[in-house]
Design an enzyme around this catalytic site. Sequence first.
Site, mmCIF file in Angstrom:
data_model
loop_
_atom_site.group_PDB
_atom_site.id
_atom_site.type_symbol
_atom_site.label_atom_id
_atom_site.label_comp_id
_atom_site.label_asym_id
_atom_site.label_seq_id
_atom_site.Cartn_x
_atom_site.Cartn_y
_atom_site.Cartn_z
ATOM 1 N N PRO A 161 0.824 -1.219 0.000
ATOM 2 C CA PRO A 161 0.000 0.000 0.000
ATOM 3 C C PRO A 161 0.857 1.268 0.000
ATOM 4 C CG PRO A 161 -0.068 -1.078 2.149
ATOM 5 C CD PRO A 161 0.683 -1.990 1.234
ATOM 6 N N GLU B 284 1.632 -7.935 8.782
ATOM 7 C CA GLU B 284 1.987 -6.507 8.863
ATOM 8 C C GLU B 284 2.827 -6.075 7.662
ATOM 9 O OE1 GLU B 284 1.000 -4.000 10.836
ATOM 10 O OE2 GLU B 284 -0.403 -5.535 11.486
ATOM 11 N N ARG C 7 -3.646 -7.640 -20.730
ATOM 12 C CA ARG C 7 -4.479 -7.145 -21.832
ATOM 13 C C ARG C 7 -3.712 -6.202 -22.756
ATOM 14 N NH1 ARG C 7 -9.467 -5.645 -20.982
ATOM 15 N NH2 ARG C 7 -9.385 -3.623 -21.970
ATOM 16 N N ASP D 284 -9.286 2.238 -24.723
ATOM 17 C CA ASP D 284 -9.748 2.175 -23.335
ATOM 18 C C ASP D 284 -9.470 3.477 -22.593
ATOM 19 O OD1 ASP D 284 -10.796 -0.360 -23.304
ATOM 20 O OD2 ASP D 284 -8.955 -1.319 -22.615
HETATM 21 N N1 SAM Z 1 1.213 -2.767 7.693
HETATM 22 C C1 SAM Z 1 1.217 -2.430 6.298
HETATM 23 C C2 SAM Z 1 1.120 -0.926 6.137
HETATM 24 O O1 SAM Z 1 0.479 -0.279 6.974
HETATM 25 O O2 SAM Z 1 1.661 -0.381 5.155
HETATM 26 C C3 SAM Z 1 0.071 -3.098 5.585
HETATM 27 C C4 SAM Z 1 0.245 -4.570 5.433
HETATM 28 S S1 SAM Z 1 -1.079 -5.346 4.562
HETATM 29 C C5 SAM Z 1 -2.155 -5.794 5.881
HETATM 30 C C6 SAM Z 1 -0.431 -6.876 4.069
HETATM 31 C C7 SAM Z 1 0.041 -6.950 2.645
HETATM 32 O O3 SAM Z 1 -1.042 -6.711 1.776
HETATM 33 C C8 SAM Z 1 1.089 -5.964 2.224
HETATM 34 O O4 SAM Z 1 2.381 -6.384 2.588
HETATM 35 C C9 SAM Z 1 0.903 -5.906 0.724
HETATM 36 O O5 SAM Z 1 1.596 -6.962 0.076
HETATM 37 C C10 SAM Z 1 -0.580 -6.142 0.568
HETATM 38 N N2 SAM Z 1 -1.344 -4.904 0.323
HETATM 39 C C11 SAM Z 1 -2.193 -4.307 1.173
HETATM 40 N N3 SAM Z 1 -2.747 -3.210 0.645
HETATM 41 C C12 SAM Z 1 -2.235 -3.098 -0.596
HETATM 42 C C13 SAM Z 1 -2.412 -2.147 -1.645
HETATM 43 N N4 SAM Z 1 -3.213 -1.090 -1.514
HETATM 44 N N5 SAM Z 1 -1.733 -2.339 -2.792
HETATM 45 C C14 SAM Z 1 -0.897 -3.388 -2.944
HETATM 46 N N6 SAM Z 1 -0.698 -4.322 -1.975
HETATM 47 C C15 SAM Z 1 -1.346 -4.179 -0.819
#
Ligand code: SAM
Length: 267
Positions: free
Chosen positions: A108, A135, A173, A188
């Site tokens: 994220p 996490e 795609r 698109d």
């Molecule tokens: N503790 C982290 C933080 O606050 O940045 C979030 C961890 S999340 C619960 C677990 C995993 O989900 C991440 O390591 C990532 O691989 C994936 N993930 C969660 N949200 C994402 C997003 N918006 N885009 C891409 N991957 C995401």
Amino acid sequence: MHIDILTLFPEMFPGYLNESILKRAQEMGQLSIGLHNIRDYAEGKHRVTDEPPYGGGGGMVLKPEPVFAAVEEIVAREQGSKGAREKHPFTLATEGRPPLHPIILLSPQGRPFTQQVAQELAQAERLVLLCGRYEGVDERVRQYLVTNEISIGDYVLTGGELAAMVVVDAVTRLLPGVLGAEDAANEDSYATGLLEGPHYTKPAEFRGWAVPEVLRSGHAANIARWRREQALRRTWQRRPDLLLTAVLTEADKQFLAQLAEEEVRRS
Ligand code: SAM
């Protein structure tokens, strides 16, 4: 393109990846997917993949050893021998250009995933997608192993698996020949820098709502102009920010000026 996906939950993928256009891309030989369970690379009887964070706090953190082992194994396999590991073929990104073989952590906190990023990634021969969980992953994975971090939006998912599927879908795609000529990706939304205009299909009239006459006229130039204006109108209404960078013709600019005048008249 070959995409290796590293995950603790490989069984989440086949349902989505083996349907529709993604299935077709694999049958055509344009896409191949390697699913790798990170747990298979963990050591010890219990194959532990996560531990509590140093310094305390809640949750668990994905350990670095199985993730490095999995990526190194994939790299070594590509090179044909384990002895060739030092010659790491997954080159780092350089300014404005994607790495040849990006190792992407879904996060994220990563670069926002857009159509432009999808287009960049579609140029690569191979991708490695690393799905975090808990996490997140140990920071040393981010610092010393991955070449890119991608976020699919400003929200937090439970794991990177859905994000990886989004990346695979959007990139696939764009691979040559994957979409038929009829549904080519170049019209698109975002591909042209604009949102795409509306679509209609049969029946010509539904509950008293008619399909715009121009679309049934058979006049190719008028239809093309109508579509362009609809795309401009929709972008103007919903994503005016895109107009700042879109490539616009004089006719487009005149049409946008007309929209602006209409708005002034309405207000
Ligand atoms: N503790 C982290 C933080 O606050 O940045 C979030 C961890 S999340 C619960 C677990 C995993 O989900 C991440 O390591 C990532 O691989 C994936 N993930 C969660 N949200 C994402 C997003 N918006 N885009 C891409 N991957 C995401």
